[in-house]
Scaffold this active site. Structure first.
Site, short mmCIF file in Angstrom:
data_model
loop_
_atom_site.label_atom_id
_atom_site.label_comp_id
_atom_site.label_asym_id
_atom_site.label_seq_id
_atom_site.Cartn_x
_atom_site.Cartn_y
_atom_site.Cartn_z
N ASP A 1 0.84 -1.20 0.00
CA ASP A 1 0.00 0.00 0.00
C ASP A 1 0.88 1.26 0.00
O ASP A 1 2.02 1.23 0.50
CB ASP A 1 -0.88 -0.06 1.26
CG ASP A 1 -2.15 0.74 1.13
OD1 ASP A 1 -2.46 1.19 0.02
OD2 ASP A 1 -2.85 0.90 2.16
N HIS A 2 0.37 2.35 -0.52
CA HIS A 2 1.01 3.67 -0.50
C HIS A 2 2.54 3.62 -0.55
O HIS A 2 3.24 3.87 0.43
CB HIS A 2 0.55 4.46 0.72
CG HIS A 2 -0.91 4.74 0.68
ND1 HIS A 2 -1.49 5.54 -0.29
CD2 HIS A 2 -1.93 4.28 1.45
CE1 HIS A 2 -2.80 5.57 -0.09
NE2 HIS A 2 -3.10 4.81 0.94
N ASP B 1 2.15 5.37 -5.26
CA ASP B 1 1.48 6.60 -4.83
C ASP B 1 2.38 7.82 -4.97
O ASP B 1 3.16 8.15 -4.09
CB ASP B 1 1.01 6.44 -3.37
CG ASP B 1 0.26 7.66 -2.87
OD1 ASP B 1 0.09 8.63 -3.65
OD2 ASP B 1 -0.14 7.66 -1.70
N HIS C 1 -8.12 9.81 4.44
CA HIS C 1 -7.50 8.87 5.36
C HIS C 1 -7.74 9.26 6.81
O HIS C 1 -7.69 10.45 7.14
CB HIS C 1 -5.98 8.81 5.12
CG HIS C 1 -5.58 8.01 3.93
ND1 HIS C 1 -4.83 8.52 2.91
CD2 HIS C 1 -5.84 6.73 3.60
CE1 HIS C 1 -4.62 7.57 2.00
NE2 HIS C 1 -5.24 6.48 2.39
N HIS D 1 -9.91 4.57 -1.11
CA HIS D 1 -9.05 4.63 0.09
C HIS D 1 -9.80 5.36 1.20
O HIS D 1 -10.83 6.00 0.96
CB HIS D 1 -7.75 5.38 -0.23
CG HIS D 1 -6.75 4.53 -0.95
ND1 HIS D 1 -5.70 3.92 -0.32
CD2 HIS D 1 -6.68 4.16 -2.25
CE1 HIS D 1 -5.01 3.22 -1.20
NE2 HIS D 1 -5.57 3.35 -2.38
N GLY D 2 -9.24 5.31 2.41
CA GLY D 2 -9.82 6.08 3.51
C GLY D 2 -11.23 5.65 3.87
O GLY D 2 -12.09 6.48 4.15
N GLY D 3 -11.46 4.35 3.91
CA GLY D 3 -12.83 3.87 4.12
C GLY D 3 -13.36 3.99 5.55
O GLY D 3 -14.57 4.03 5.75
N THR E 1 -7.96 2.65 9.91
CA THR E 1 -8.12 3.27 11.24
C THR E 1 -9.12 2.50 12.11
O THR E 1 -8.89 2.36 13.32
CB THR E 1 -8.57 4.74 11.10
OG1 THR E 1 -7.76 5.37 10.10
CG2 THR E 1 -8.41 5.49 12.40
O1 G3H Z 1 -4.66 2.66 2.48
C1 G3H Z 1 -5.26 2.62 3.57
C2 G3H Z 1 -6.56 3.20 3.69
O2 G3H Z 1 -6.89 4.05 2.68
C3 G3H Z 1 -7.20 3.32 5.02
O3 G3H Z 1 -7.87 4.52 5.30
O4 G3H Z 1 -7.57 4.57 7.76
O5 G3H Z 1 -9.33 5.93 6.67
O6 G3H Z 1 -9.54 3.46 6.77
P1 G3H Z 1 -8.60 4.62 6.71
ZN ZN Z 2 -5.01 4.58 1.56
#
Ligand code: G3H
Ligand code: ZN
Length: 310
Positions: A91-92, A113, A192, A226-228, A251
């Site tokens: 990831d990233h 990324d 995120h 991302h950032g779910g 998170t």
């Molecule tokens: O790549 C990881 C994610 O995009 C996680 O994002 O911490 O908001 O769930 P999050």
């Molecule tokens: Zn992410």
């Protein structure tokens, strides 16, 4: 809901096969970040409980802590032992060297990324990564990112205005055509990390579903959200219907990990045996992962997501 039984030979099934099959079924692959073996055990236990395919991810920082080769070896061994379609994502990844390291270690995919760079530079660095990584492993999946969704799967005090700028369909079209990526991660209202109010379940992230649909049409490839963590359940369902194929959650797992670790230590103040302290932590994180997996596969979410246990 795609049960694991859909895939006749799980040892041979590839990430691309799974993404293609899930897209046909109108569901999404859950991606969960891990920093250590406790989190990995929780994700594997959730896949085993739900009988759903799962995507394990580790960012550069998470890989640094876990060990790139150690994580790859553990996931391979879990996959062989369980027979579950478990895939591994770098990831990233912000440098070609780290991306190459992950592909050589056997990762199924890489998020190249370079989204913090100006668009033209993002295009050239991502294109370079696609060519270099596919020269090492032609079947590796490469994801590129456009727009700003922030960094850090942490608890934030405020959200900056930059997250309100959405990726455009035209940017998506140009980026995909110029780079040759397999998967695109756009900015569609996601970010995120979580605000405190989200951890308490008082506020949810909201997505721009119309923009997801427009970007899907322009990009014509798999899309990742991302950032779910902390996203509204209905928005998740609508985002999948509009073209999202992979959803990243981090998170929420970290919050469950910390809360359950504190509770477990408090319940057993004199306990020093890790394998007696840690099982409730694995169970608690597993509940979050199972709940999210069910939601992404069209089942009611049930208990377990962070807001519902706050
Ligand atoms: O790549 C990881 C994610 O995009 C996680 O994002 O911490 O908001 O769930 P999050
Ligand atoms: Zn992410």
């Amino acid at each position: 809901m795609t049960a694991i039984g859909t895939f006749s030979n799980t040892s041979k099934v590839t990430l691309r096969d799974v993404l293609t099959q899930l897209e046909k079924e109108g569901v999404a692959l859950g991606h969960f970040n891990v920093s250590d073996q406790v989190l990995l055990k929780a994700v594997v236990a959730a896949a085993s409980e739900t009988k759903l395919p799962v995507f394990v991810g580790a960012s550069e920082g998470e890989r640094e802590f876990f060990g790139v080769h150690q994580l790859a070896a553990l996931v391979k061994s879990q996959r062989e032992e369980s027979g579950l379609p478990i895939f591994l994502n770098a990831d990233h990844t912000h440098s070609l060297a780290k991306a190459v390291e992950a592909v050589k270690a056997g990762f199924d995919s890489v998020v190249a990324d370079f989204s913090a760079l100006p668009f033209a530079e993002n295009v050239s660095r991502t294109k370079e990564a696609v060519e270099a990584l596919k020269a090492i492993n032609p079947s590796v999946i490469v994801e590129g990112e456009i727009g700003n969704i922030g960094t850090g799967s942490e608890i934030h005090d405020t959200v900056g205005n930059e997250f309100r700028t959405l990726s455009t369909p035209e940017e998506a079209r140009q980026f995909v055509a110029a780079t040759g990526i397999d998967v695109l991660a756009p900015a569609v209202g996601n970010m995120h990390g979580m605000l405190k109010s989200m951890v308490q379940g008082k506020e949810k992230k909201r997505l721009n579903i119309e923009r997801i649909g427009e970007i899907k049409k322009a990009a014509g490839i798999f899309l990742t959200l991302h950032g779910g963590s902390g996203t509204d359940d209905a928005d998740f369902r609508n985002a999948i219907a509009a073209g999202i194929n992979v959803i990243h959650i981090n998170t929420e797992l970290r919050v469950a990990w910390r809360r359950s670790l504190e509770e477990s230590l408090k319940r057993q103040p004199n306990e020093v045996v890790p394998y007696k302290v840690l099982p409730p932590v694995i169970d608690s994180v597993k509940q979050v992962v199972s709940s999210r997996l069910r939601l992404f596969h069209g089942e009611p979410a049930g208990q377990g997501a962070v807001g519902s246990v706050a």
